[in-house]
Design a protein around this motif. Structure first.
Motif, PDB file in Angstrom:
ATOM      1  N   MET A   1      -6.994   1.061  -9.341  1.00 12.67           N
ATOM      2  CA  MET A   1      -7.568   2.052  -8.442  1.00 12.67           C
ATOM      3  C   MET A   1      -7.221   1.801  -6.979  1.00 12.67           C
ATOM      4  O   MET A   1      -7.442   2.658  -6.137  1.00 12.67           O
ATOM      5  CB  MET A   1      -9.089   2.092  -8.599  1.00 12.67           C
ATOM      6  N   VAL A   2      -6.715   0.609  -6.675  1.00 17.07           N
ATOM      7  CA  VAL A   2      -6.400   0.272  -5.289  1.00 17.07           C
ATOM      8  C   VAL A   2      -5.368   1.261  -4.754  1.00 17.07           C
ATOM      9  O   VAL A   2      -4.365   1.561  -5.400  1.00 17.07           O
ATOM     10  CB  VAL A   2      -5.880  -1.172  -5.187  1.00 17.07           C
ATOM     11  N   GLY A   3      -5.636   1.803  -3.561  1.00 10.74           N
ATOM     12  CA  GLY A   3      -4.748   2.775  -2.950  1.00 10.74           C
ATOM     13  C   GLY A   3      -5.135   4.209  -3.208  1.00 10.74           C
ATOM     14  O   GLY A   3      -4.620   5.124  -2.556  1.00 10.74           O
ATOM     15  N   THR A   4      -6.047   4.453  -4.150  1.00  7.82           N
ATOM     16  CA  THR A   4      -6.478   5.815  -4.449  1.00  7.82           C
ATOM     17  C   THR A   4      -7.672   6.184  -3.581  1.00  7.82           C
ATOM     18  O   THR A   4      -8.310   5.325  -2.960  1.00  7.82           O
ATOM     19  CB  THR A   4      -6.848   5.964  -5.931  1.00  7.82           C
ATOM     20  N   THR A   5      -7.978   7.484  -3.573  1.00  3.72           N
ATOM     21  CA  THR A   5      -9.135   7.978  -2.827  1.00  3.72           C
ATOM     22  C   THR A   5     -10.133   8.563  -3.810  1.00  3.72           C
ATOM     23  O   THR A   5      -9.787   9.434  -4.622  1.00  3.72           O
ATOM     24  CB  THR A   5      -8.718   9.026  -1.798  1.00  3.72           C
ATOM     25  N   VAL A   6     -11.366   8.074  -3.748  1.00  3.41           N
ATOM     26  CA  VAL A   6     -12.448   8.540  -4.604  1.00  3.41           C
ATOM     27  C   VAL A   6     -13.469   9.218  -3.710  1.00  3.41           C
ATOM     28  O   VAL A   6     -14.028   8.580  -2.814  1.00  3.41           O
ATOM     29  CB  VAL A   6     -13.085   7.374  -5.372  1.00  3.41           C
ATOM     30  N   SER A   7     -13.705  10.521  -3.952  1.00  5.89           N
ATOM     31  CA  SER A   7     -14.534  11.299  -3.043  1.00  5.89           C
ATOM     32  C   SER A   7     -13.934  11.146  -1.646  1.00  5.89           C
ATOM     33  O   SER A   7     -12.754  11.434  -1.456  1.00  5.89           O
ATOM     34  CB  SER A   7     -15.986  10.830  -3.121  1.00  5.89           C
ATOM     35  N   HIS A   8     -14.700  10.655  -0.658  1.00  5.32           N
ATOM     36  CA  HIS A   8     -14.132  10.443   0.671  1.00  5.32           C
ATOM     37  C   HIS A   8     -14.000   8.951   0.980  1.00  5.32           C
ATOM     38  O   HIS A   8     -14.083   8.533   2.143  1.00  5.32           O
ATOM     39  CB  HIS A   8     -14.988  11.126   1.745  1.00  5.32           C
ATOM     40  N   TYR A   9     -13.761   8.164  -0.083  1.00  3.70           N
ATOM     41  CA  TYR A   9     -13.600   6.721   0.080  1.00  3.70           C
ATOM     42  C   TYR A   9     -12.198   6.300  -0.363  1.00  3.70           C
ATOM     43  O   TYR A   9     -11.801   6.551  -1.507  1.00  3.70           O
ATOM     44  CB  TYR A   9     -14.644   5.959  -0.743  1.00  3.70           C
ATOM     45  N   LYS A  10     -11.455   5.654   0.527  1.00  7.22           N
ATOM     46  CA  LYS A  10     -10.139   5.125   0.181  1.00  7.22           C
ATOM     47  C   LYS A  10     -10.283   3.681  -0.266  1.00  7.22           C
ATOM     48  O   LYS A  10     -10.751   2.825   0.493  1.00  7.22           O
ATOM     49  CB  LYS A  10      -9.192   5.197   1.379  1.00  7.22           C
ATOM     50  N   ILE A  11      -9.908   3.383  -1.510  1.00  9.66           N
ATOM     51  CA  ILE A  11     -10.080   2.044  -2.073  1.00  9.66           C
ATOM     52  C   ILE A  11      -8.971   1.123  -1.563  1.00  9.66           C
ATOM     53  O   ILE A  11      -7.785   1.419  -1.719  1.00  9.66           O
ATOM     54  CB  ILE A  11     -10.101   2.104  -3.607  1.00  9.66           C
ATOM     55  N   LEU A  12      -9.377   0.006  -0.977  1.00  8.40           N
ATOM     56  CA  LEU A  12      -8.441  -0.912  -0.324  1.00  8.40           C
ATOM     57  C   LEU A  12      -8.105  -2.133  -1.166  1.00  8.40           C
ATOM     58  O   LEU A  12      -6.957  -2.578  -1.191  1.00  8.40           O
ATOM     59  CB  LEU A  12      -9.022  -1.366   1.022  1.00  8.40           C
ATOM     60  N   GLU A  13      -9.094  -2.703  -1.843  1.00  4.59           N
ATOM     61  CA  GLU A  13      -8.828  -3.894  -2.656  1.00  4.59           C
ATOM     62  C   GLU A  13      -9.989  -4.122  -3.613  1.00  4.59           C
ATOM     63  O   GLU A  13     -11.104  -3.661  -3.392  1.00  4.59           O
ATOM     64  CB  GLU A  13      -8.655  -5.136  -1.775  1.00  4.59           C
ATOM     65  N   GLN A  14      -9.710  -4.856  -4.712  1.00  4.92           N
ATOM     66  CA  GLN A  14     -10.769  -5.234  -5.646  1.00  4.92           C
ATOM     67  C   GLN A  14     -11.378  -6.540  -5.169  1.00  4.92           C
ATOM     68  O   GLN A  14     -10.674  -7.511  -4.889  1.00  4.92           O
ATOM     69  CB  GLN A  14     -10.221  -5.398  -7.064  1.00  4.92           C
ATOM     70  N   LEU A  15     -12.696  -6.554  -5.091  1.00  8.99           N
ATOM     71  CA  LEU A  15     -13.400  -7.742  -4.618  1.00  8.99           C
ATOM     72  C   LEU A  15     -13.887  -8.620  -5.754  1.00  8.99           C
ATOM     73  O   LEU A  15     -14.001  -9.835  -5.603  1.00  8.99           O
ATOM     74  CB  LEU A  15     -14.593  -7.335  -3.746  1.00  8.99           C
ATOM     75  N   GLY A  16     -14.234  -8.031  -6.878  1.00  7.62           N
ATOM     76  CA  GLY A  16     -14.768  -8.842  -7.972  1.00  7.62           C
ATOM     77  C   GLY A  16     -15.034  -7.985  -9.191  1.00  7.62           C
ATOM     78  O   GLY A  16     -15.065  -6.758  -9.137  1.00  7.62           O
ATOM     79  N   LYS A  17     -15.243  -8.692 -10.314  1.00 12.82           N
ATOM     80  CA  LYS A  17     -15.486  -7.986 -11.573  1.00 12.82           C
ATOM     81  C   LYS A  17     -16.458  -8.809 -12.397  1.00 12.82           C
ATOM     82  O   LYS A  17     -16.304 -10.025 -12.543  1.00 12.82           O
ATOM     83  CB  LYS A  17     -14.179  -7.785 -12.340  1.00 12.82           C
ATOM     84  N   GLY A  18     -17.485  -8.146 -12.927  1.00  9.29           N
ATOM     85  CA  GLY A  18     -18.456  -8.819 -13.778  1.00  9.29           C
ATOM     86  C   GLY A  18     -18.768  -7.974 -14.992  1.00  9.29           C
ATOM     87  O   GLY A  18     -18.175  -6.908 -15.219  1.00  9.29           O
ATOM     88  N   GLY A  19     -19.741  -8.449 -15.770  1.00  9.27           N
ATOM     89  CA  GLY A  19     -20.060  -7.759 -17.016  1.00  9.27           C
ATOM     90  C   GLY A  19     -20.607  -6.367 -16.800  1.00  9.27           C
ATOM     91  O   GLY A  19     -20.439  -5.482 -17.641  1.00  9.27           O
ATOM     92  N   MET A  20     -21.276  -6.130 -15.653  1.00 10.55           N
ATOM     93  CA  MET A  20     -21.916  -4.835 -15.430  1.00 10.55           C
ATOM     94  C   MET A  20     -21.306  -4.058 -14.264  1.00 10.55           C
ATOM     95  O   MET A  20     -21.865  -3.053 -13.839  1.00 10.55           O
ATOM     96  CB  MET A  20     -23.414  -5.034 -15.173  1.00 10.55           C
ATOM     97  N   GLY A  21     -20.167  -4.488 -13.760  1.00 10.70           N
ATOM     98  CA  GLY A  21     -19.598  -3.714 -12.663  1.00 10.70           C
ATOM     99  C   GLY A  21     -18.313  -4.290 -12.126  1.00 10.70           C
ATOM    100  O   GLY A  21     -18.037  -5.489 -12.230  1.00 10.70           O
ATOM    101  N   VAL A  22     -17.495  -3.386 -11.543  1.00  7.44           N
ATOM    102  CA  VAL A  22     -16.288  -3.757 -10.817  1.00  7.44           C
ATOM    103  C   VAL A  22     -16.484  -3.287  -9.384  1.00  7.44           C
ATOM    104  O   VAL A  22     -16.851  -2.138  -9.138  1.00  7.44           O
ATOM    105  CB  VAL A  22     -15.033  -3.089 -11.423  1.00  7.44           C
ATOM    106  N   VAL A  23     -16.249  -4.183  -8.419  1.00  9.15           N
ATOM    107  CA  VAL A  23     -16.554  -3.886  -7.022  1.00  9.15           C
ATOM    108  C   VAL A  23     -15.261  -3.863  -6.211  1.00  9.15           C
ATOM    109  O   VAL A  23     -14.409  -4.751  -6.341  1.00  9.15           O
ATOM    110  CB  VAL A  23     -17.531  -4.930  -6.435  1.00  9.15           C
ATOM    111  N   TYR A  24     -15.144  -2.845  -5.366  1.00 10.61           N
ATOM    112  CA  TYR A  24     -13.969  -2.666  -4.513  1.00 10.61           C
ATOM    113  C   TYR A  24     -14.395  -2.556  -3.059  1.00 10.61           C
ATOM    114  O   TYR A  24     -15.478  -2.047  -2.743  1.00 10.61           O
ATOM    115  CB  TYR A  24     -13.219  -1.385  -4.879  1.00 10.61           C
TER     116      TYR A  24
END
Length: 812
Positions: A1-24
């Motif tokens: 998803m890095v580099g894409t735009t979701v709604s009005h948010y441009k995703i810059l980098e992945q910060l972390g990933k766990g069992g209940m979520g992926v954070v960017y």
């Protein structure tokens, strides 16, 4: 998803990933800010239960407005995929901060009180977290905690009825995430933090969170969970039926009183446990206060200020921390936080964790006392040699020299210095030879990792220096994981007499007469070898001390500047003379020039605490307190015992973050600086008598005793009092630094001497002290804020501050 735009948010980098979520990390294109986006993992996107938990997390947290709870901006959806928009934080979870090791007591109490405050807010809103654990507590780079993940939160019964009109029952069941139900032998997570009633599946209220907080505090205090075990069943049994090991047995250094708090929090009967987060927070804050008072009492009496050696005084002279030179005043204020995000571009990336080493004073095992000066001088030289190595964190010898009077317990010394390795040495002179034995001990397991024996002719210190430096570069550094280091590009002394004069100067104290002797030794050394960069650097520091603290005056300061410039010309990698010259730029009001040089130091040597501290000093004078605090914390992370960082206490005091302020002040206990600044802490806390007593513990001839003269006449409305105040102001105005003028001016205003106060403030601003946010909120200026002269001076401070902030933005 890095580099894409979701709604009005441009995703810059992945910060972390766990069992209940992926954070960017993402950029909010509407508001121009960075935020964190949390998505459900792909394999749970269609899971109704996971989706419900995800939505509950957003709704529960968004209902809470508290500085210690992660702010939820929005629950949104893009192409059928829900996501949570959260505030962007910089730091790490408490889980990684603990990492199996106990934390310092002050940090335990501070973070514990902050979490209790967050729970207090949540519980008052009818929200029970139910999943409190280190992985859900985020420690920011500022050292503050944020509570995360309300995915298992529930509303209390009364709150649920309020929201549902009484038609909806509150949740009662205990929820377990899939990873918590594991096979035997699997490491346990949340289960280990459950309360007994949670294990039994009973109705839960606020007290379940307090038990979980007790478990977290126990782990912070000992590095271990109180109810560990190989399986869920084993952990459940221990939570229900067994008392944990007494924490003081695992960590004897815990303050008295913390064990009582832990015992009460971990009561299995919730009726005997803490009944509210407010009660628990009060106990933590009370113990933190008492511990701080005890620290003040201990450090104030631990060392007499008259026992200052060279190493003690150079802690005040050798660095931009020289900014600390003078009187730093500590009235509370609220810094202007506007523009901090834009100015962050000027901040370099934080330096990585470093291998750390401290060099202790050597021991003379022989009967020849004529070589006693080598006990301090040789370790000082080794420290300088090691400090050349990027990514090797070397404790300043000004800190380690305190171990000169005896044989310290190495493990205890290493823990106090927070150094992973200690270099020690012994030597003796026999006939015409000097023989040194050097040894490096790894502190955690007390194991010798390197040993070397070096001999040289007694009268040939150059040969000794070359031999020791060669062994360190070719043997020790590879043992510590670094490539062998070459001296290529470094000027090496060639004149034996010049080098011995330099070495003898290093072992000379910095009190007035000995400091003059050291200056003479260095001048003689440089007459014999005029390209000896280290001797120029040492001379610049000695002359600065002579000009700033003794009777050398402006001429000595000008000569100090020239010596520092010559040292940098000969060896651009020397940090001390760069820092000293930058301090002088600030003193002259050249904040932009000082910032340019400080930024260059950060970019060239991000591994050095001196670089970060130097920049924090410039930020402080310009009133950019958020940025100054950030740099102070970075410097502290690189060298947590360096007394040169002591003036960072002022940054946090002006932001009313007193626990941090005391943490930095305690780096330099018992000195005149300590007593002076402690006096202003006490003034800020409404204790003028105690403040006067602290200020009077400085040398009788110190210019800062003039503050005591002001306090002696505080509130008096007589000609004699006004004359004494004016005389004190004139004495302080002679100091070549603007910040003391601001603070002494504030003291004059507090005591009713308005004319002298405004005169001092005008001098401070004219000389480049632009910290106008303090002027708006500093209580010491309350009585004069309506004065037309104060209004004019404030406008000048604002203009200076804004010019500097714009300059920082332009450097981008």
């Amino acid at each position: 998803m890095v580099g894409t735009t979701v709604s009005h948010y441009k995703i810059l980098e992945q910060l972390g990933k766990g069992g209940m979520g992926v954070v960017y990390r993402a950029e909010d294109l509407k508001l121009g800010r960075h935020v964190a986006l949390k998505f459900l993992p792909d394999d749970l996107a269609g899971d109704a239960e996971a989706l419900a938990r995800f939505q509950r997390e957003a709704r529960a947290a968004s209902a809470l407005n508290h500085p210690r709870i992660c702010t939820i901006h929005e629950l949104a959806e893009d192409q059928g995929r829900p996501f949570i928009v959260m505030e962007m934080m910089d730091g790490e979870t408490l889980k990684y901060r603990i990492a199996g090791r106990p934390l310092p007591a002050d940090l335990i109490l501070r973070l514990g009180a902050q979490v209790a405050g967050a729970l207090e807010a949540a519980h008052s809103a009818g929200v029970v977290h139910r999943d409190l654990k280190p992985a859900n507590l985020f420690v920011t780079r500022r050292g503050d905690v944020k509570v995360l993940d309300f995915g298992l939160a529930k509303l209390t019964e009364g709150r649920a009825r309020d929201l549902s009109g009484g038609t909806e029952a509150a949740e009662a069941e205990t929820e377990l995430a899939p990873e918590q139900l594991t096979t035997p032998g699997t490491a346990m997570g949340t289960v280990a933090y459950m309360s007994p009633e949670q294990v039994r599946g009973e109705e839960l209220d606020e007290r379940t969170d307090l038990f979980s907080l007790g478990v977290v505090l126990y782990e912070m205090a000992t590095g271990r969970q109180p109810f560990g075990g190989p399986t869920a069943g084993a952990i459940f049994d221990r939570i229900l039926h067994h008392a944990p090991t007494a924490p003081v047995r695992l960590n004897p250094s815990l303050p008295e009183g913390l064990e009582h708090i832990l015992d009460k929090a971990l009561e299995k009967d919730k009726a005997l446990r803490y009944q509210s987060a407010t009660e628990m927070k009060a106990d933590l804050l009370r113990l933190a206060r008492d511990t701080t008072i005890a620290l003040d009492a201990v450090v104030s009496g631990a060392r007499a200020s008259g026992s200052r050696r060279l190493w003690f005084a150079l802690g005040a002279v050798a660095l931009v921390a020289l900014g600390a030179i003078g009187v730093w005043r500590l009235w509370p204020s609220r810094p202007d936080r506007a523009g901090a995000a834009g100015d962050a571009k000027a901040l370099a990336a934080p330096a990585p964790a470093l291998t750390s080493i401290a060099v202790l004073p050597f021991q003379n095992l022989g009967a020849d006392t004529s070589v006693d000066y080598l006990r301090l001088a040789v370790p000082d030289e080794i420290t300088t040699t090691l400090s050349r190595i990027t990514a090797l964190s070397v404790r300043p010898f000004s800190v380690t020299a305190k171990y000169a009077d005896g044989q310290p317990d190495l493990r205890a010394a290493g823990e106090e210095l927070r150094a992973g390795n200690l270099l020690t040495g012994q030597y003796y002179a026999e006939d015409t030879a000097l023989t040194f034995t050097l040894e490096v001990v790894a502190v955690p397991d007390n194991a010798v990792v390197w040993r070397s024996r070096v001999s040289a002719p007694k009268g040939d210190l150059l040969a000794l220096r070359a031999e020791i430096a060669g062994r360190i570069r070719s043997e020790l550094l590879p043992q510590l994981g670094f490539a062998p280091h070459s001296e290529a590009g470094e000027h090496q002394p060639t004149n034996a007499e010049a080098y011995e004069l330099y070495i003898r100067s290093l072992a000379t104290p910095s009190s007035d007469e000995p400091n003059k002797q050291a200056i003479q030794l260095l001048r003689e050394s440089l007459a014999l070898e005029p390209e000896f960069a280290r001797a120029w650097s040492e001379l610049s520091l000695r002359l600065y001390y002579y000009g700033q603290y003794a009777d050398g005056g402006p001429e000595a300061l000008r000569e100090a500047d020239a010596a520092a410039s010559r040292a940098i010309e000969l060896d651009p990698r020397l940090l001390d003379p760069q820092a000293q010259l930058n301090s002088r730029r600030v003193d002259a009001g050249d904040l932009q020039g000082a910032f340019r040089e400080a930024q260059r130091m950060v970019e060239n040597r991000p591994d050095s605490p001196f670089s970060w501290f130097g920049r924090s000093y410039v930020f402080r004078y310009a009133g950019m307190l958020e940025e100054a605090a950030r740099d102070c914390l970075q410097a502290l992370s690189l060298d947590p015992v360096n007394r040169r960082l002591r003036s960072c206490a002022l940054v946090f005091a002006m932001q009313q973050e007193w626990d941090r302020a005391y943490e930095f002040l305690a780096l330099d206990p018992g000195t005149e600086y300590f007593h002076d600044v402690l006096g202003h802490f006490l003034i800020a806390q409404g204790k003028p008598r105690e403040a006067l007593a602290s200020v009077r513990r400085q040398s009788p001839d110190s210019v800062w005793q003039r503050e005591g003269d002001i306090l002696e006449h505080c509130g008096e409305r007589t000609e004699e009092a006004a004359a004494a105040a004016a005389l004190a102001a004139r004495e302080v105005s002679k100091v070549n630094d603007s910040e003391p003028m601001y603070w002494v001016g504030g003291l004059l205003a507090t005591c009713g001497f308005t004319d002298a106060a405004l005169e001092m403030l005008g001098l401070a601003i004219t000389r480049g002290y632009c910290s106008y946010p303090a002027l708006d909120h500093d209580p010491q200026w309350t009585s004069v804020r309506g004065d037309p002269e104060f209004v004019k001076l404030r406008q000048k401070a604002v203009a200076c501050h804004e010019r500097f902030r714009e300059f920082v933005r332009a450097m981008g």
